[in-house]
Design an enzyme around this catalytic site. Sequence first.
Site, mmCIF file in Angstrom:
data_model
loop_
_atom_site.group_PDB
_atom_site.id
_atom_site.type_symbol
_atom_site.label_atom_id
_atom_site.label_comp_id
_atom_site.label_asym_id
_atom_site.label_seq_id
_atom_site.Cartn_x
_atom_site.Cartn_y
_atom_site.Cartn_z
ATOM 1 N N ASN A 1 47.904 44.646 40.455
ATOM 2 C CA ASN A 1 46.986 43.656 41.022
ATOM 3 C C ASN A 1 47.799 42.832 42.001
ATOM 4 O OD1 ASN A 1 45.140 44.616 39.208
ATOM 5 N ND2 ASN A 1 44.871 42.688 38.090
ATOM 6 N N HIS B 1 40.498 41.948 29.211
ATOM 7 C CA HIS B 1 40.516 41.123 30.426
ATOM 8 C C HIS B 1 40.165 39.694 29.990
ATOM 9 C CE1 HIS B 1 40.255 41.462 35.051
ATOM 10 N NE2 HIS B 1 40.254 40.175 34.771
ATOM 11 N N TYR C 1 47.650 40.007 45.217
ATOM 12 C CA TYR C 1 46.933 39.068 46.086
ATOM 13 C C TYR C 1 47.840 38.437 47.136
ATOM 14 C CZ TYR C 1 43.012 39.804 43.024
ATOM 15 O OH TYR C 1 41.987 40.410 42.340
ATOM 16 N N GLU D 1 43.505 45.894 41.515
ATOM 17 C CA GLU D 1 42.832 44.755 42.150
ATOM 18 C C GLU D 1 43.536 44.396 43.445
ATOM 19 O OE1 GLU D 1 42.264 41.146 39.816
ATOM 20 O OE2 GLU D 1 41.757 42.336 38.039
ATOM 21 N N GLU E 1 46.748 41.805 33.359
ATOM 22 C CA GLU E 1 47.565 40.646 33.720
ATOM 23 C C GLU E 1 48.012 39.783 32.536
ATOM 24 O OE1 GLU E 1 45.713 38.362 36.820
ATOM 25 O OE2 GLU E 1 45.772 40.004 38.232
ATOM 26 N N ARG F 1 36.226 50.182 37.906
ATOM 27 C CA ARG F 1 37.026 49.544 36.854
ATOM 28 C C ARG F 1 36.235 48.356 36.307
ATOM 29 N NH1 ARG F 1 41.418 45.152 37.294
ATOM 30 N NH2 ARG F 1 42.255 45.154 35.188
HETATM 31 C C1 FCB Z 1 42.962 38.224 38.963
HETATM 32 C C2 FCB Z 1 42.026 38.505 37.799
HETATM 33 C C3 FCB Z 1 40.599 38.730 38.198
HETATM 34 C C4 FCB Z 1 40.165 37.804 39.316
HETATM 35 C C5 FCB Z 1 41.159 37.848 40.439
HETATM 36 C C6 FCB Z 1 40.783 36.995 41.632
HETATM 37 O O1 FCB Z 1 44.039 37.486 38.514
HETATM 38 O O2 FCB Z 1 42.479 39.631 37.090
HETATM 39 O O3 FCB Z 1 39.786 38.603 37.063
HETATM 40 O O4 FCB Z 1 39.979 36.535 38.832
HETATM 41 O O5 FCB Z 1 42.420 37.457 39.992
#
Ligand code: FCB
Length: 488
Positions: A326, A156, A328, A392, A201, A112
């Site tokens: 995505n 992006h 985290y 992500e 995002e 990607r």
């Molecule tokens: C996300 C972004 C990516 C990167 C990660 C850590 O929010 O899409 O570009 O910065 O975080």
Amino acid sequence: MTESAMTSRGRAEDDGGDLVAAGSSRDTRGEPDAARGDLVFPDGFIWGAATAAYQIEGAVAEDGRGASIWDVFSHTPGKVASGHTGDIACDHYHRYADDVRLMAGLGLTAYRFSVAWPRIVPDGSGPVNPAGLDFYDRLVDELLGHGITPYPTLYHWDLPQTLEDRGGWAARDTAYRFAEYALAVHRRLGDRVRCWITLNEPWVAAFLGYATGEHAPGRRDVPAAFRAVHHLLLGHGLAASALRSAGAAQLALTLSLSPVIEARPGSGEAAARVDALANRQFLDPALRGRYPEEVLKIMAGHGGLGHIRDGDLETIHQPLDLLGVNYYSPTYVSAAEGEPANPAFPGSEGIRFERPDRPVTAMGWPIDADGLRTLLLRLSRDYPEVGLIITENGAAFDDRADGDRVHDPERIAYLDGHLRAVHDAIMAGADLRGYFVWSLLDNFEWAYGYHKRFGIVYVDYTTMRRIPKESALWYRDVVRRNGLRNGE
Ligand code: FCB
């Protein structure tokens, strides 16, 4: 890559080639065995890595590229840590062929990346720049030549600066310009690219870009942020519909999604409101054709609803093949009377954003793999019609190179934990098609510059040498086995 580019920036290392050789001899002892408790992923599961144009390409003034909001922002003193910019980044623009070889060595089946709008339409509208398209044309051919499926993202965060000068995402016109640009990319690559991701995002682009000003374009204007949300979504809908008519096989939208956890009992309303702002503000228009009531109420109090025109929500609500997730960290909140709104979440008055007592990454983000399982199950329950793909997931740690080695056990533990959560969700019925680790390479981490290393491959920014970290070698084995070993 030109010879002069290679010699002037230090020659790329040969690790990719060695990895290819190592990857081709199948270790049958490594075959997954469900009976032994190994976690086997579905056949055809997509294993990839992700990057974004401004974070890795460099070459900001080459081949007719125009300026983006991130060029201007990163060159504004005080906006990015240590004054770092994406001017050179990982020099991927010149080293893409070596980077593809590296991916092939890791056995990745997909990659990607994002397309830089200002390379394709340098002024944001008007003439298309063929030299900009040539780069992605070469990249796609290189990927396909190595059996790696390209997953381009069209936006992006690198909006052409000329469009920002005309109002940016707060202006409706930007949505139409985005759809035109998307079609120009599709015209060139559509014969080889099957899956198109429109946006990355939009929450971050709208609220960090236009409300808190931590990201480009650095504006602090809450009504503009809500208009940006709508125009990003409208741009997604217009582009998705245009690409579908032009024959795109699969369409996707990537969102930053975070399960919202009640940190204290009695915080149900607080959690629901933050969920509406962070997640459903984007999920519901794209997948249901409506904004959540809570969001409309908040928007109405921040500049009104005049920017939402009849028919917009139908345009935004396009059939999607995949939702890009995505993930985290979860978001932990509690009800707290009198608490002012968090600037990133206008409308969050009376809510405290908590820091749970648990291990964090170098970004300070709590590590919580179970949040990913919860999120995937919730998405498959609430939006069962759309396939899921993790576009992500990953972590920054303070990695150091020791000669040829980068020892990063925390990242291996992070990825292992999250992949186990992904596997659980699949076993529980989630229609999850693949996983892209963020990121292939250490890169320009936005306002943090080069201080945060998310790559599974280390980048030495003085020589541009790439060194696969131990996590890359671990990931290569996961990909090769299509699964995780029991007890490893
Ligand atoms: C996300 C972004 C990516 C990167 C990660 C850590 O929010 O899409 O570009 O910065 O975080």
